[in-house]
Scaffold this motif. Structure first.
Motif, mmCIF file in Angstrom:
data_model
loop_
_atom_site.group_PDB
_atom_site.id
_atom_site.type_symbol
_atom_site.label_atom_id
_atom_site.label_comp_id
_atom_site.label_asym_id
_atom_site.label_seq_id
_atom_site.Cartn_x
_atom_site.Cartn_y
_atom_site.Cartn_z
ATOM 1 N N HIS A 53 0.830 -1.207 0.000
ATOM 2 C CA HIS A 53 0.000 0.000 0.000
ATOM 3 C C HIS A 53 0.864 1.257 0.000
ATOM 4 N N TYR A 54 0.426 2.240 -0.783
ATOM 5 C CA TYR A 54 1.167 3.494 -0.927
ATOM 6 C C TYR A 54 0.204 4.678 -0.857
ATOM 7 N N TYR A 55 0.719 5.782 -0.275
ATOM 8 C CA TYR A 55 0.067 7.077 -0.427
ATOM 9 C C TYR A 55 0.768 7.777 -1.578
ATOM 10 N N HIS A 56 0.013 8.355 -2.507
ATOM 11 C CA HIS A 56 0.653 8.946 -3.680
ATOM 12 C C HIS A 56 -0.132 10.158 -4.161
ATOM 13 N N CYS A 57 0.553 10.984 -4.958
ATOM 14 C CA CYS A 57 -0.058 12.181 -5.516
ATOM 15 C C CYS A 57 -0.623 11.850 -6.899
ATOM 16 N N GLY A 58 -1.061 12.872 -7.628
ATOM 17 C CA GLY A 58 -1.675 12.664 -8.936
ATOM 18 C C GLY A 58 -0.661 12.311 -10.008
ATOM 19 N N LEU A 59 -1.148 12.153 -11.226
ATOM 20 C CA LEU A 59 -0.296 11.743 -12.338
ATOM 21 C C LEU A 59 0.759 12.789 -12.666
ATOM 22 N N ALA A 60 0.436 14.065 -12.454
ATOM 23 C CA ALA A 60 1.384 15.117 -12.800
ATOM 24 C C ALA A 60 2.595 15.131 -11.863
ATOM 25 N N CYS A 61 2.364 14.824 -10.582
ATOM 26 C CA CYS A 61 3.438 14.884 -9.578
ATOM 27 C C CYS A 61 4.155 13.539 -9.418
ATOM 28 N N LYS A 62 3.371 12.460 -9.259
ATOM 29 C CA LYS A 62 3.886 11.087 -9.156
ATOM 30 C C LYS A 62 4.647 10.815 -7.858
ATOM 31 N N TRP A 63 4.588 11.726 -6.871
ATOM 32 C CA TRP A 63 5.282 11.457 -5.602
ATOM 33 C C TRP A 63 4.503 10.403 -4.832
ATOM 34 N N ARG A 64 5.206 9.471 -4.202
ATOM 35 C CA ARG A 64 4.535 8.446 -3.406
ATOM 36 C C ARG A 64 5.440 7.961 -2.300
ATOM 37 N N ILE A 65 4.823 7.306 -1.310
ATOM 38 C CA ILE A 65 5.556 6.804 -0.150
ATOM 39 C C ILE A 65 4.807 5.608 0.416
ATOM 40 N N LYS A 66 5.534 4.695 1.023
ATOM 41 C CA LYS A 66 4.907 3.509 1.590
ATOM 42 C C LYS A 66 3.968 3.892 2.737
ATOM 43 N N ALA A 67 2.770 3.318 2.721
ATOM 44 C CA ALA A 67 1.761 3.676 3.725
ATOM 45 C C ALA A 67 2.156 3.206 5.121
ATOM 46 N N GLU A 68 2.837 2.081 5.204
ATOM 47 C CA GLU A 68 3.149 1.506 6.519
ATOM 48 C C GLU A 68 3.989 2.451 7.367
ATOM 49 N N GLY A 69 5.018 3.066 6.765
ATOM 50 C CA GLY A 69 5.886 3.978 7.513
ATOM 51 C C GLY A 69 5.154 5.225 7.989
ATOM 52 N N VAL A 70 4.295 5.766 7.139
ATOM 53 C CA VAL A 70 3.539 6.973 7.505
ATOM 54 C C VAL A 70 2.554 6.650 8.638
ATOM 55 N N ASN A 71 1.867 5.520 8.525
ATOM 56 C CA ASN A 71 0.906 5.129 9.566
ATOM 57 C C ASN A 71 1.591 4.974 10.914
ATOM 58 N N GLN A 72 2.772 4.358 10.919
ATOM 59 C CA GLN A 72 3.510 4.159 12.181
ATOM 60 C C GLN A 72 3.938 5.494 12.780
ATOM 61 N N ALA A 73 4.349 6.444 11.931
ATOM 62 C CA ALA A 73 4.771 7.764 12.429
ATOM 63 C C ALA A 73 3.602 8.500 13.078
ATOM 64 N N VAL A 74 2.414 8.435 12.460
ATOM 65 C CA VAL A 74 1.238 9.102 13.028
ATOM 66 C C VAL A 74 0.788 8.394 14.303
ATOM 67 N N ASP A 75 0.887 7.058 14.343
ATOM 68 C CA ASP A 75 0.571 6.310 15.559
ATOM 69 C C ASP A 75 1.461 6.760 16.708
ATOM 70 N N LYS A 76 2.741 6.957 16.405
ATOM 71 C CA LYS A 76 3.706 7.379 17.440
ATOM 72 C C LYS A 76 3.349 8.756 17.992
ATOM 73 N N GLU A 77 2.943 9.676 17.102
ATOM 74 C CA GLU A 77 2.556 11.016 17.551
ATOM 75 C C GLU A 77 1.274 10.973 18.377
ATOM 76 N N THR A 78 0.336 10.109 17.988
ATOM 77 C CA THR A 78 -0.933 10.007 18.704
ATOM 78 C C THR A 78 -0.717 9.515 20.132
ATOM 79 N N LYS A 79 0.244 8.615 20.306
ATOM 80 C CA LYS A 79 0.514 8.056 21.635
ATOM 81 C C LYS A 79 1.043 9.103 22.618
#
Length: 384
Positions: free
Chosen positions: A216-242
């Motif tokens: 799973h990935y979070y990504h931008c539109g076709l013009a930008c094409k930037w993307r990142i793995k969802a797992e790492g982002v989810n873990q970072a937000v979980d850490k901040e929530t704690k």
């Protein structure tokens, strides 16, 4: 029709009331025979109309039950009552509509998942029906203006929620609506993230690997094409929530601060008791002014009635909000006990909550979208 049949050489004849239509005077009897049942039907229809109108004034629903209700009979008397689980689905739909967090399409989609089977257009119409807040609409008839009668049935939502939902649907209150489809737990933050390159909202999707496993990935539109793995982002937000919790020694301090702040807002805010009362006074003054113009001959009777009807509708809507505003002000200290208790176990609720609860918690913490550069989590502002 009788004349048409005569042209074809056919003579219509009544078995019970035979008439010789060749005698001109018998046409008077024919006219009576034809008019009598029509008069009887008109009288019966008028009696039914007045009976239905009288029932509506008494607060009884006289048609097929709306979505969320069922038609029932007790002691020979017909009434409507909530029907689960559709009634709960309608309560949630009104609550979501009043908060303005979802588009109407998204609210309808969730309602269908919860058991509602009506079409989208019908769903939009029934969200406007005051029956759900315990009122029966009585239409205008002759000199009697239209009004809402107190219903004998059990309401599904409070009048405050119903009228706030109407304000959002009418565009009087701007909601932060989203049409994000609540689907995958791996894409929990879809719609909450900003692209670090072009600042657009990131969407999300899954890619299938060679071994048949999905990534799973979070990504931008076709013009930008930037993307990142969802797992790492989810873990970072979980850490901040704690990190968000309340220490026991600060419990009383938080309670006092929030209580004072809420009371100050209730006395001065846009939805305060004083603000609503001032609006009601202004509308009453407008009716008085219109009456003065009418008495002076500057307004016609139709103009005065139009202004009066509009103002009374708005006054009625505002008066429905007052009880909830007064009650919420009185119950703030009682509610704070439960709310602060929830905040103490926020991490646990976030960890074990379902997909929608997790998104609600994230939305409450981050009033603005979250940024993630690929190395670190950042946000413009945390909701105080």
């Amino acid at each position: 029709m009788i004349n048409l049949l005569h042209k074809f050489g056919i003579e219509p004849q009544s078995i019970e009331q035979p008439l010789d239509l060749e005698i001109p005077e018998n046409k008077m009897m024919l006219a009576f025979y034809l008019a009598a049942p029509e008069v009887e039907n008109d009288r019966r229809g008028l009696n039914v109309f007045h009976g239905i109108r009288r029932a509506k004034k008494e607060g009884r629903w006289t048609s097929s039950a709306l979505v969320g209700y069922a038609n029932l009979i007790a002691n020979g008397r017909k009434y409507i009552a909530p029907k689960e689980p559709v009634a709960s689905a309608m309560r949630k739909a009104f609550k979501d509509a009043s908060e303005g967090k979802f588009t109407l399409r998204e609210i309808y989609r969730q309602a269908k998942e919860n058991g509602i089977t009506c079409g989208y257009n019908n769903f939009c119409n029934i969200l406007r029906s005051p029956v759900y807040c315990g009122k029966i609409p009585v239409p205008k008839y002759k000199d009697e203006e239209a009004f809402l009668a107190g219903g004998q049935h059990e309401p599904l939502v409070s009048e405050a929620i119903f009228y706030r939902a109407q304000d959002v649907l009418n565009g009087n209150i701007k909601g932060k609506a989203t049409s994000i489809k609540l689907s995958s737990d791996y894409l929990l933050l879809r719609g909450f993230l900003d692209c670090p390159k072009c600042t657009r909202k990131l969407t999300g999707s899954a890619s299938k690997g060679q071994a048949g496993q999905y990534y799973h990935y979070y990504h931008c539109g076709l013009a930008c094409k930037w993307r990142i793995k969802a797992e790492g982002v989810n873990q970072a937000v979980d850490k901040e929530t704690k990190k968000i919790t309340i220490k026991e020694e600060y419990d009383f301090f938080y309670r006092e601060c929030i209580s004072k702040g809420f009371r100050r807002h209730s006395n001065n805010g846009e939805y305060s008791q004083k603000h609503v009362v001032d609006q009601i006074k202004a509308l009453n003054a407008r009716i008085t002014q219109a009456r003065d113009h009418f008495m002076a001959g500057e307004f016609t009777h139709a103009d005065f009635q139009a202004v009066k009807s509009q103002c009374e509708t708005e006054i009625n809507s505002l008066e429905k909000k007052l009880p909830d505003i007064i009650l919420s002000t009185k119950m703030v200290d009682q509610k704070l006990t439960g709310l602060l208790s929830n905040l103490k176990v926020l991490v646990d609720r976030y960890k074990h909550g379902d997909f929608e609860i997790k998104r609600r918690i994230i939305s409450s913490i981050h009033p603005q979208n979250i940024g993630f550069s690929g190395l670190e989590h950042r946000t413009n502002r945390i909701n105080e």
